[in-house]
Design a protein around this motif. Sequence first.
Motif, PDB file in Angstrom:
ATOM      1  N   GLY A 198       0.799  -1.223   0.000  1.00 43.32           N
ATOM      2  CA  GLY A 198       0.000   0.000   0.000  1.00 43.32           C
ATOM      3  C   GLY A 198       0.828   1.267   0.000  1.00 43.32           C
ATOM      4  N   LEU A 199       2.009   1.217   0.602  1.00 46.27           N
ATOM      5  CA  LEU A 199       2.767   2.451   0.781  1.00 46.27           C
ATOM      6  C   LEU A 199       4.044   2.512  -0.046  1.00 46.27           C
ATOM      7  CD1 LEU A 199       2.342   2.796   4.652  1.00 46.27           C
ATOM      8  CD2 LEU A 199       1.122   4.034   2.874  1.00 46.27           C
ATOM      9  N   SER A 200       4.303   1.492  -0.851  1.00 50.29           N
ATOM     10  CA  SER A 200       5.609   1.470  -1.524  1.00 50.29           C
ATOM     11  C   SER A 200       5.742   2.610  -2.519  1.00 50.29           C
ATOM     12  CB  SER A 200       5.852   0.120  -2.174  1.00 50.29           C
ATOM     13  OG  SER A 200       5.398   0.109  -3.481  1.00 50.29           O
ATOM     14  N   VAL A 201       4.632   3.053  -3.088  1.00 54.12           N
ATOM     15  CA  VAL A 201       4.721   4.165  -4.036  1.00 54.12           C
ATOM     16  C   VAL A 201       5.246   5.416  -3.337  1.00 54.12           C
ATOM     17  CG1 VAL A 201       2.340   5.003  -3.770  1.00 54.12           C
ATOM     18  CG2 VAL A 201       3.555   5.395  -5.899  1.00 54.12           C
ATOM     19  N   ALA A 202       4.941   5.562  -2.055  1.00 53.29           N
ATOM     20  CA  ALA A 202       5.423   6.729  -1.313  1.00 53.29           C
ATOM     21  C   ALA A 202       6.942   6.701  -1.181  1.00 53.29           C
ATOM     22  CB  ALA A 202       4.785   6.783   0.071  1.00 53.29           C
ATOM     23  N   MET A 203       7.495   5.492  -0.953  1.00 48.43           N
ATOM     24  CA  MET A 203       8.951   5.384  -0.849  1.00 48.43           C
ATOM     25  C   MET A 203       9.633   5.665  -2.177  1.00 48.43           C
ATOM     26  SD  MET A 203       9.649   5.066   2.155  1.00 48.43           S
ATOM     27  CE  MET A 203      11.411   4.756   2.099  1.00 48.43           C
ATOM     28  N   LEU A 204       8.911   5.376  -3.262  1.00 47.91           N
ATOM     29  CA  LEU A 204       9.476   5.667  -4.582  1.00 47.91           C
ATOM     30  C   LEU A 204       9.433   7.161  -4.880  1.00 47.91           C
ATOM     31  CD1 LEU A 204       7.848   2.880  -6.801  1.00 47.91           C
ATOM     32  CD2 LEU A 204      10.269   3.125  -6.317  1.00 47.91           C
ATOM     33  N   VAL A 205       8.287   7.762  -4.591  1.00 42.41           N
ATOM     34  CA  VAL A 205       8.028   9.101  -5.112  1.00 42.41           C
ATOM     35  C   VAL A 205       8.446  10.211  -4.156  1.00 42.41           C
ATOM     36  CG1 VAL A 205       6.141  10.653  -5.722  1.00 42.41           C
ATOM     37  CG2 VAL A 205       6.202   8.356  -6.663  1.00 42.41           C
ATOM     38  N   THR A 206       8.177  10.052  -2.857  1.00 46.40           N
ATOM     39  CA  THR A 206       8.337  11.191  -1.946  1.00 46.40           C
ATOM     40  C   THR A 206       9.791  11.668  -1.796  1.00 46.40           C
ATOM     41  OG1 THR A 206       6.404  10.312  -0.801  1.00 46.40           O
ATOM     42  CG2 THR A 206       7.590  12.088   0.279  1.00 46.40           C
ATOM     43  N   PRO A 207      10.754  10.789  -1.500  1.00 53.26           N
ATOM     44  CA  PRO A 207      12.138  11.302  -1.395  1.00 53.26           C
ATOM     45  C   PRO A 207      12.633  11.901  -2.711  1.00 53.26           C
ATOM     46  CG  PRO A 207      11.967   9.106  -0.460  1.00 53.26           C
ATOM     47  CD  PRO A 207      10.689   9.348  -1.187  1.00 53.26           C
ATOM     48  N   ALA A 208      12.281  11.262  -3.836  1.00 53.45           N
ATOM     49  CA  ALA A 208      12.744  11.759  -5.133  1.00 53.45           C
ATOM     50  C   ALA A 208      12.118  13.117  -5.446  1.00 53.45           C
ATOM     51  CB  ALA A 208      12.411  10.752  -6.231  1.00 53.45           C
ATOM     52  N   ALA A 209      10.849  13.293  -5.050  1.00 48.32           N
ATOM     53  CA  ALA A 209      10.194  14.573  -5.307  1.00 48.32           C
ATOM     54  C   ALA A 209      10.854  15.684  -4.498  1.00 48.32           C
ATOM     55  CB  ALA A 209       8.707  14.476  -4.965  1.00 48.32           C
ATOM     56  N   ALA A 210      11.220  15.386  -3.264  1.00 54.75           N
ATOM     57  CA  ALA A 210      11.917  16.379  -2.445  1.00 54.75           C
ATOM     58  C   ALA A 210      13.287  16.691  -3.058  1.00 54.75           C
ATOM     59  CB  ALA A 210      12.081  15.860  -1.019  1.00 54.75           C
ATOM     60  N   ALA A 211      13.985  15.646  -3.507  1.00 51.55           N
ATOM     61  CA  ALA A 211      15.308  15.839  -4.104  1.00 51.55           C
ATOM     62  C   ALA A 211      15.218  16.653  -5.390  1.00 51.55           C
ATOM     63  CB  ALA A 211      15.953  14.484  -4.392  1.00 51.55           C
ATOM     64  N   TYR A 212      14.137  16.451  -6.138  1.00 46.67           N
ATOM     65  CA  TYR A 212      13.938  17.206  -7.386  1.00 46.67           C
ATOM     66  C   TYR A 212      13.891  18.705  -7.110  1.00 46.67           C
ATOM     67  CZ  TYR A 212      11.630  18.986 -11.571  1.00 46.67           C
ATOM     68  OH  TYR A 212      11.305  19.716 -12.684  1.00 46.67           O
ATOM     69  N   LEU A 213      13.274  19.068  -5.973  1.00 47.76           N
ATOM     70  CA  LEU A 213      13.160  20.482  -5.637  1.00 47.76           C
ATOM     71  C   LEU A 213      14.502  21.069  -5.202  1.00 47.76           C
ATOM     72  CD1 LEU A 213       9.808  20.404  -3.637  1.00 47.76           C
ATOM     73  CD2 LEU A 213      10.163  21.171  -5.983  1.00 47.76           C
ATOM     74  N   LEU A 214      15.418  20.206  -4.761  1.00 52.04           N
ATOM     75  CA  LEU A 214      16.681  20.695  -4.196  1.00 52.04           C
ATOM     76  C   LEU A 214      17.834  20.706  -5.189  1.00 52.04           C
ATOM     77  CD1 LEU A 214      16.580  18.904  -0.731  1.00 52.04           C
ATOM     78  CD2 LEU A 214      16.501  21.362  -1.129  1.00 52.04           C
ATOM     79  N   THR A 215      17.681  20.046  -6.336  1.00 53.91           N
ATOM     80  CA  THR A 215      18.826  19.868  -7.234  1.00 53.91           C
ATOM     81  C   THR A 215      18.452  20.258  -8.663  1.00 53.91           C
ATOM     82  OG1 THR A 215      18.171  17.589  -7.560  1.00 53.91           O
ATOM     83  CG2 THR A 215      19.852  17.993  -5.914  1.00 53.91           C
ATOM     84  N   ARG A 216      19.486  20.367  -9.503  1.00 48.95           N
ATOM     85  CA  ARG A 216      19.248  20.731 -10.899  1.00 48.95           C
ATOM     86  C   ARG A 216      19.751  19.671 -11.862  1.00 48.95           C
ATOM     87  NH1 ARG A 216      22.071  26.359 -11.332  1.00 48.95           N
ATOM     88  NH2 ARG A 216      23.602  25.024 -10.373  1.00 48.95           N
ATOM     89  N   ARG A 217      20.432  18.648 -11.339  1.00 48.81           N
ATOM     90  CA  ARG A 217      20.990  17.636 -12.229  1.00 48.81           C
ATOM     91  C   ARG A 217      20.598  16.253 -11.731  1.00 48.81           C
ATOM     92  NH1 ARG A 217      27.117  18.300 -13.132  1.00 48.81           N
ATOM     93  NH2 ARG A 217      26.613  17.322 -15.122  1.00 48.81           N
ATOM     94  N   LEU A 218      20.668  15.288 -12.669  1.00 50.33           N
ATOM     95  CA  LEU A 218      20.128  13.971 -12.381  1.00 50.33           C
ATOM     96  C   LEU A 218      20.904  13.233 -11.283  1.00 50.33           C
ATOM     97  CD1 LEU A 218      17.944  11.991 -13.093  1.00 50.33           C
ATOM     98  CD2 LEU A 218      19.372  11.104 -14.915  1.00 50.33           C
ATOM     99  N   LEU A 219      22.241  13.203 -11.399  1.00 45.76           N
ATOM    100  CA  LEU A 219      23.018  12.429 -10.429  1.00 45.76           C
ATOM    101  C   LEU A 219      22.899  13.008  -9.012  1.00 45.76           C
ATOM    102  CD1 LEU A 219      24.732   9.942 -10.132  1.00 45.76           C
ATOM    103  CD2 LEU A 219      26.763  11.311 -10.563  1.00 45.76           C
TER     104      LEU A 219
END
Lengths: 276, 273
Positions: A198-219
């Motif tokens: 039920g919650l695995s999508v959150a582990m996929l999406v939430t940290p990456a979404a936060a990281a997307y806001l903090l960075t400008r490059r993929l790595l």
Amino acid sequence: MNWLLEPLQYAFMVRGLLAAVLVGVLCAIMGTYVVIRGMAFLGDAMAHAILPGVAIAYLLHGNLLVGALVASVVIALGIGLFSRGGMVKEDTAIGILFAAALALGVALISSIQTYAVDLSHILFGNVLGVSTGDLWMTAGLGFCVLLVVAINFKQFMVISFDSVLAATLRLPAEFLRNLMLLLLAVTVVVSLQTVGVGLSVAMLVTPAAAAYLLTRRLLPMMLVSALIGACSSLIGLYLSFYLNIVSGSAIVLTATVIFLVVFLFNPLQGLLRRRS
Amino acid sequence: MEKISPQEPARLEIESISVGYNGAPVLQDVTFQIPHGARVAVVGPNGAGKSTLFKALVGLLPLRSGQIFIHEMPLGHHLDCVAYVPQRSEVDWRFPVTVADVVMMGRYGQMRWLQTPGRADREVVRTSMLQMGITELANRSIRDLSGGQQQRVFLARALAQQPHIFLMDEPFTGVDSTTQEATLQLLDHLRQQNVTVLISTHDLTLAASRFDSILLLNKRLLAYGTPQEVLTPEYLRQAFGTHVLKLADGAVLVDDCCPPEDDHVHGSSREAE
């Protein structure tokens, strides 16, 4: 400092922590692709679609991870097959397979005597029940996924960013897409232990979404995402120990709080920063 | 149909290709040869198959029939020698990459699977960005670019591919004057490098003044030759139908600003003369 060490007296807690951090890092890195490619629905569907595999493995007293792995590979290839050549749109194919697999899974589990307890473990994870064997399997699968990501980093970036360039460079785009689906499937299976279907999508999406806001490059995005994922797992598990709440929920809620803080206060484009 | 006489062996040979999407073919039985280093404008009404031709040349669309030879080898043999800049790049502009990252992707075709960019690659990326005037944008996220800057990033990436054949789909449509100027300079640069250039354009004046030859297309190849040979009222009427207006001083006006998506009616109106 005692409160930090106290949970570590218990072997199950140490195993749980290790598993949770491994899963947190792995999910966060694959989640980077999920976020930038807009595959959140696919990730969620994948998690639910492995239910019949888990149920069959349980009924046959086999390894649940192996059952989930087989189911997820079948689903990933099925989605690729249905949506091939645009016969059926990909999200439609996902919807069909996801609902069918979930229905089959629930049907199978409902035939089991101890239905309620088992279902809740599958749906919401049971990180404190992780055995040493599970831990090794998690580590092994995680290592394989990260190795494949590292090997195909350039190629994954091109097929995700610009399919026209991918075609011009004659990259095997279809193969790479299927490979990425497979990696996602393995990741979701591994996340089953800590946060459940039920919650695995959150582990996929939430940290990456936060990281997307903090960075400008993929790595850097991947590395920041991994850090957030690991921290969420660590903090979440401690919270679960002391507040006596379900570990999966505690981990996901921690990740969500981190995301909210980043969303509101991050120096690049935070909501509150922009207005002030 | 006129043909230019190649100075040296043709490096791009199109042999009676037909290309289409799902329905009827967009391009039918098109044959031409382009010598090495030539600069060709591809002209025709909307829906004439200009973009389709380019997509076929990079292998984005399969050929229904016919063959394409590059350096006398079938298409797909030279993986890295054709660069293509589409009219509107359908990429996600919120993707987490910097301008330099995007230009570096142009080098990927010449790197092995596991190879990371080396000094030579970084040097090519640097000069490509310099050529397109985007050096100061190198570390900017592509989220922050204007439309013209986006176009220049994609031109720089195509340049970084160090192609032998450079395809640009409508590079002068809807861009700012800086980008237009940078693109014209790019054309001169590519001339020095002896790169074959194919550009689709609506601008007949530009096609006449800046290009060695013009390829007039409307689903079929109508004419191919020097601007003087191709830009005649007869050929233009064949291509653009009633949208052509011949002015008193011999100038030709093509009214093609908002034609219908499906252009095959134009072909049948050529007897209206």
